[in-house]
Design an enzyme around this catalytic site. Structure first.
Site, PDB file in Angstrom:
ATOM      1  CB  SER A  15       9.156  -0.111  -0.617  1.00 45.18           C
ATOM      2  OG  SER A  15       8.472  -1.339  -0.607  1.00 45.18           O
ATOM      3  CG  HIS A 435     -27.962   6.625   2.148  1.00 43.29           C
ATOM      4  ND1 HIS A 435     -27.734   6.023   3.365  1.00 43.29           N
ATOM      5  CD2 HIS A 435     -29.147   6.153   1.684  1.00 43.29           C
ATOM      6  CE1 HIS A 435     -28.763   5.227   3.640  1.00 43.29           C
ATOM      7  NE2 HIS A 435     -29.625   5.287   2.641  1.00 43.29           N
TER       8      HIS A 435
HETATM    9  P1  FAD Z   1      12.530  -4.208   1.476  1.00 44.00           P
HETATM   10  O1  FAD Z   1      11.344  -4.014   0.634  1.00 44.00           O
HETATM   11  O2  FAD Z   1      12.576  -5.363   2.389  1.00 44.00           O
HETATM   12  O3  FAD Z   1      13.770  -4.287   0.475  1.00 44.00           O
HETATM   13  C1  FAD Z   1      15.061  -4.548   0.910  1.00 44.00           C
HETATM   14  C2  FAD Z   1      15.832  -5.192  -0.241  1.00 44.00           C
HETATM   15  O4  FAD Z   1      17.222  -5.194   0.066  1.00 44.00           O
HETATM   16  C3  FAD Z   1      15.460  -6.659  -0.469  1.00 44.00           C
HETATM   17  O5  FAD Z   1      15.080  -6.846  -1.825  1.00 44.00           O
HETATM   18  C4  FAD Z   1      16.742  -7.429  -0.148  1.00 44.00           C
HETATM   19  O6  FAD Z   1      16.928  -8.563  -0.973  1.00 44.00           O
HETATM   20  C5  FAD Z   1      17.802  -6.379  -0.431  1.00 44.00           C
HETATM   21  N1  FAD Z   1      19.063  -6.572   0.283  1.00 44.00           N
HETATM   22  C6  FAD Z   1      19.221  -6.763   1.621  1.00 44.00           C
HETATM   23  N2  FAD Z   1      20.538  -6.809   1.914  1.00 44.00           N
HETATM   24  C7  FAD Z   1      21.217  -6.641   0.741  1.00 44.00           C
HETATM   25  C8  FAD Z   1      22.586  -6.583   0.410  1.00 44.00           C
HETATM   26  N3  FAD Z   1      23.538  -6.650   1.350  1.00 44.00           N
HETATM   27  N4  FAD Z   1      22.929  -6.441  -0.890  1.00 44.00           N
HETATM   28  C9  FAD Z   1      21.971  -6.331  -1.847  1.00 44.00           C
HETATM   29  N5  FAD Z   1      20.650  -6.361  -1.587  1.00 44.00           N
HETATM   30  C10 FAD Z   1      20.279  -6.506  -0.290  1.00 44.00           C
HETATM   31  N6  FAD Z   1       3.544  -3.009   4.234  1.00 44.00           N
HETATM   32  C11 FAD Z   1       2.453  -2.291   3.860  1.00 44.00           C
HETATM   33  O7  FAD Z   1       2.526  -1.063   3.814  1.00 44.00           O
HETATM   34  N7  FAD Z   1       1.280  -2.911   3.522  1.00 44.00           N
HETATM   35  C12 FAD Z   1       1.150  -4.260   3.540  1.00 44.00           C
HETATM   36  O8  FAD Z   1       0.078  -4.793   3.225  1.00 44.00           O
HETATM   37  C13 FAD Z   1       2.272  -5.040   3.930  1.00 44.00           C
HETATM   38  N8  FAD Z   1       2.185  -6.384   3.959  1.00 44.00           N
HETATM   39  C14 FAD Z   1       3.283  -7.117   4.317  1.00 44.00           C
HETATM   40  C15 FAD Z   1       3.168  -8.499   4.360  1.00 44.00           C
HETATM   41  C16 FAD Z   1       4.246  -9.272   4.735  1.00 44.00           C
HETATM   42  C17 FAD Z   1       4.108 -10.780   4.776  1.00 44.00           C
HETATM   43  C18 FAD Z   1       5.491  -8.638   5.067  1.00 44.00           C
HETATM   44  C19 FAD Z   1       6.681  -9.461   5.451  1.00 44.00           C
HETATM   45  C20 FAD Z   1       5.613  -7.254   5.025  1.00 44.00           C
HETATM   46  C21 FAD Z   1       4.513  -6.484   4.663  1.00 44.00           C
HETATM   47  N9  FAD Z   1       4.575  -5.096   4.637  1.00 44.00           N
HETATM   48  C22 FAD Z   1       3.474  -4.360   4.273  1.00 44.00           C
HETATM   49  C23 FAD Z   1       5.805  -4.376   5.010  1.00 44.00           C
HETATM   50  C24 FAD Z   1       6.595  -3.904   3.752  1.00 44.00           C
HETATM   51  O9  FAD Z   1       6.808  -5.013   2.896  1.00 44.00           O
HETATM   52  C25 FAD Z   1       7.922  -3.306   4.175  1.00 44.00           C
HETATM   53  O10 FAD Z   1       7.700  -2.284   5.126  1.00 44.00           O
HETATM   54  C26 FAD Z   1       8.669  -2.701   2.982  1.00 44.00           C
HETATM   55  O11 FAD Z   1       8.909  -3.667   1.986  1.00 44.00           O
HETATM   56  C27 FAD Z   1      10.001  -2.104   3.443  1.00 44.00           C
HETATM   57  O12 FAD Z   1      10.714  -1.594   2.349  1.00 44.00           O
HETATM   58  P2  FAD Z   1      12.296  -1.456   2.409  1.00 44.00           P
HETATM   59  O13 FAD Z   1      12.683  -0.715   1.171  1.00 44.00           O
HETATM   60  O14 FAD Z   1      12.731  -0.920   3.701  1.00 44.00           O
HETATM   61  O15 FAD Z   1      12.861  -2.950   2.356  1.00 44.00           O
END
Ligand code: FAD
Ligand code: NDP
Length: 458
Positions: A15, A435
């Site tokens: 994200s 409503h």
């Molecule tokens: P992520 O989306 O986790 O992306 C990180 C990416 O980095 C991954 O694709 C991974 O493969 C990649 N990566 C990691 N290390 C490396 C590397 N060294 N080299 C290359 N790539 C790498 N949030 C909501 O707001 N609403 C919801 O309904 C909700 N439901 C959820 C349900 C579940 C079951 C889970 C587990 C989480 C949920 N969340 C929800 C939380 C949400 O998914 C996370 O907060 C969000 O995805 C975080 O985004 P991010 O960009 O930090 O990391």
């Protein structure tokens, strides 16, 4: 000749990483993004999206039951897990393609593979090195599992999305978002569900009235809630798994779902080797503008461990791009971040809980309404909706809005705008309702709970 291959190298196309990469590229930066798994990260592939699709899937059974009171005759519905999984996977593959377009259209270079930092300006992916002026760590998180004997037999939410078969009987360990959501999903699909939580009431940190109301409603739907209990050991049996609890009994199940929180994905990245400071949970320590202890290296989203929600990671991505590529220093304002738990019924919440407000020494008035949603007057379902406002007596400002009931997330999103804008209770009162809706209750609650003043004086 440019000094670096890229102006920005993003590690992780989830994200936050995708938002930062594409907005920086749209602002004219030369950007690359590395992803070791699938584009879209946790939310698209193993989180929000497949989870919400499963919530929808799980609601049709009760909808069919509820329809009878409205005159429908529906043959006993049956549910096919394999069809849902196949259709869900097709939708996620479509979203992966959309994320690819979102990145490629503004010119972001996508590099597939695991990325590691070699120094403050160099990233290595699959044996190839790339240099960049700025590096953004957006690597998200991974499920944490406790160290009980037999824990390798349990699954996490990651595996839940790819099971070949629906677990007929499941024990869910944990009392947070994931535990509560999957309890509802699987129960709605007809599984026998036991949720095991170590504390006296799940969803710690949510308003106490939400926690109590949801526990009642989940029990009514046939979910067994075991509080003040731990799963201490898991063993294989000829029929499935045996999960021994701290009360000496054994749960005979097909799966144990471990839903005990998540840890930042910051291992094997080369961070500490180049001096990036991590906290005790492994989260990258960042300042107000998301810069780590090493200048030019930034981090956002779940790997910094602030609030692990997709809209927060998106907001951090926008703030990073505004600050670094648009000459407009921007810090994310985390106050009044709303959230929803997609339980059944669902939970929506924004602002202070009653306990938080009282704990901070505030003199508050509490408005609360508990009622049977109109659709259940005819369906006959014994279900209650609960809505609550926490109001500061002195300034009349609404400090928090909380709800358990259908579409709570949809309703609380609007309340979040009002609370962010500093709305007073008087403004809520002056707002005309719509409503008949459940949401109108938020603008028609007039009498504070009688014990509010007494509680405040305690
Ligand atoms: P992520 O989306 O986790 O992306 C990180 C990416 O980095 C991954 O694709 C991974 O493969 C990649 N990566 C990691 N290390 C490396 C590397 N060294 N080299 C290359 N790539 C790498 N949030 C909501 O707001 N609403 C919801 O309904 C909700 N439901 C959820 C349900 C579940 C079951 C889970 C587990 C989480 C949920 N969340 C929800 C939380 C949400 O998914 C996370 O907060 C969000 O995805 C975080 O985004 P991010 O960009 O930090 O990391
Ligand atoms: P949570 O942090 O929400 O909950 C973790 C649960 O596990 C808590 O009940 C915690 O208990 C319990 N726990 C932690 N350690 C242990 C242990 N050693 N033994 C027994 N129990 C333990 O994490 P989730 O895994 O449910 O979800 C991770 C995050 O993902 C969420 O916090 C949320 O930010 C995000 N998410 C958001 C969703 C949404 O927006 N709808 C849906 C799903 C996830 P205690 O409270 O006592 O510490």
């Amino acid at each position: 000749m440019q000094k670096f291959d890229f102006d920005l190298f993003v590690i992780g196309a989830g994200s936050g990483g995708v938002r930062a990469a594409r907005m920086a590229a749209a602002a004219g930066a030369r950007v690359a993004i590395a992803e070791a798994a699938r584009l879209g990260g946790t939310c698209v592939n193993l989180g929000c999206v497949p989870k919400k699709l499963m919530v929808y899937a799980s609601e049709f059974g009760t909808a069919a039951e509820d329809a009878v009171g409205f005159g429908w005759t529906i043959a006993k519905p049956s549910f096919d897990w394999t069809t849902l999984m196949r259709n869900k996977d097709r939708e996620i593959t479509r979203l992966n393609g959309i994320y690819r377009n979102l990145l490629e259209t503004p010119g972001v270079r996508i590099i597939e593979g695991w990325a590691r930092l070699l120094d403050r300006n160099t990233v290595e992916v699959g044996g190839e090195s790339f240099t960049a002026d700025k590096i953004l760590i957006a690597t998200g998180g991974r499920p944490f599992k406790s160290n009980i004997p037999g824990n390798h037999l349990s699954i996490t939410s990651n595996e839940m999305f790819h099971l070949d078969r629906q677990p007929r009987r499941i024990a869910i360990a944990g009392g947070g978002f994931i535990a509560v959501e999957f309890a509802g999903i699987l129960r709605g699909m007809g599984s026998e569900v036991t949720l095991v939580y170590r504390g006296p009431l799940f969803l710690r940190g949510f308003d106490d009235d939400i926690r109590a109301t949801l526990a009642d409603e989940m029990r009514k739907r046939g979910i067994e809630l075991r509080f003040d209990t731990l799963i201490e050991r898991i063993e294989e049996t000829p029929e499935g798994l045996a999960a021994a609890t701290s009360h000496g009994d054994v749960l005979e199940v097909d799966q144990v779902l471990s839903a005990m929180g998540r840890l930042p994905n910051t291992g094997d990245l080369g961070l500490e080797e180049i001096g990036v400071v991590l906290d005790e949970r492994g989260a990258v320590v960042v300042g107000e503008h998301l810069e780590s202890s090493v200048s030019g290296i930034f981090a956002l989203g779940d790997c910094i461990g602030h609030i692990a929600l997709t809209p927060v990671a998106l907001a951090e991505g926008m703030a990073f791009v505004e600050t670094q590529f648009k000459n407009n220093p921007t810090a994310v304002d985390y106050t009044n971040t709303p959230s929803a738990v997609f339980s059944q019924p669902s939970v929506g919440t924004v602002g202070l809980t009653e306990a938080e407000a009282r704990g901070a020494g505030m003199d508050v008035e509490i408005f609360r309404s508990t009622f049977r949603p109109m659709q259940h007057t005819l369906s006959g379902r014994d279900e209650k909706t609960m809505m609550k406002l926490v109001v500061d007596r002195g300034s009349d400002r609404v400090l928090g809005a909380h709800m358990v009931g259908p579409e709570a997330g949809e309703i609380i999103q609007g309340m979040a705008v009002a609370i962010k804008a500093g709305a007073t209770k008087q403004i809520f009162d002056a707002t005309v309702g719509i409503h008949p809706t459940a949401a109108e209750e938020f603008v028609t609650m007039r009498e504070p709970l009688p014990d509010s003043a007494a509680k405040a004086a305690e």
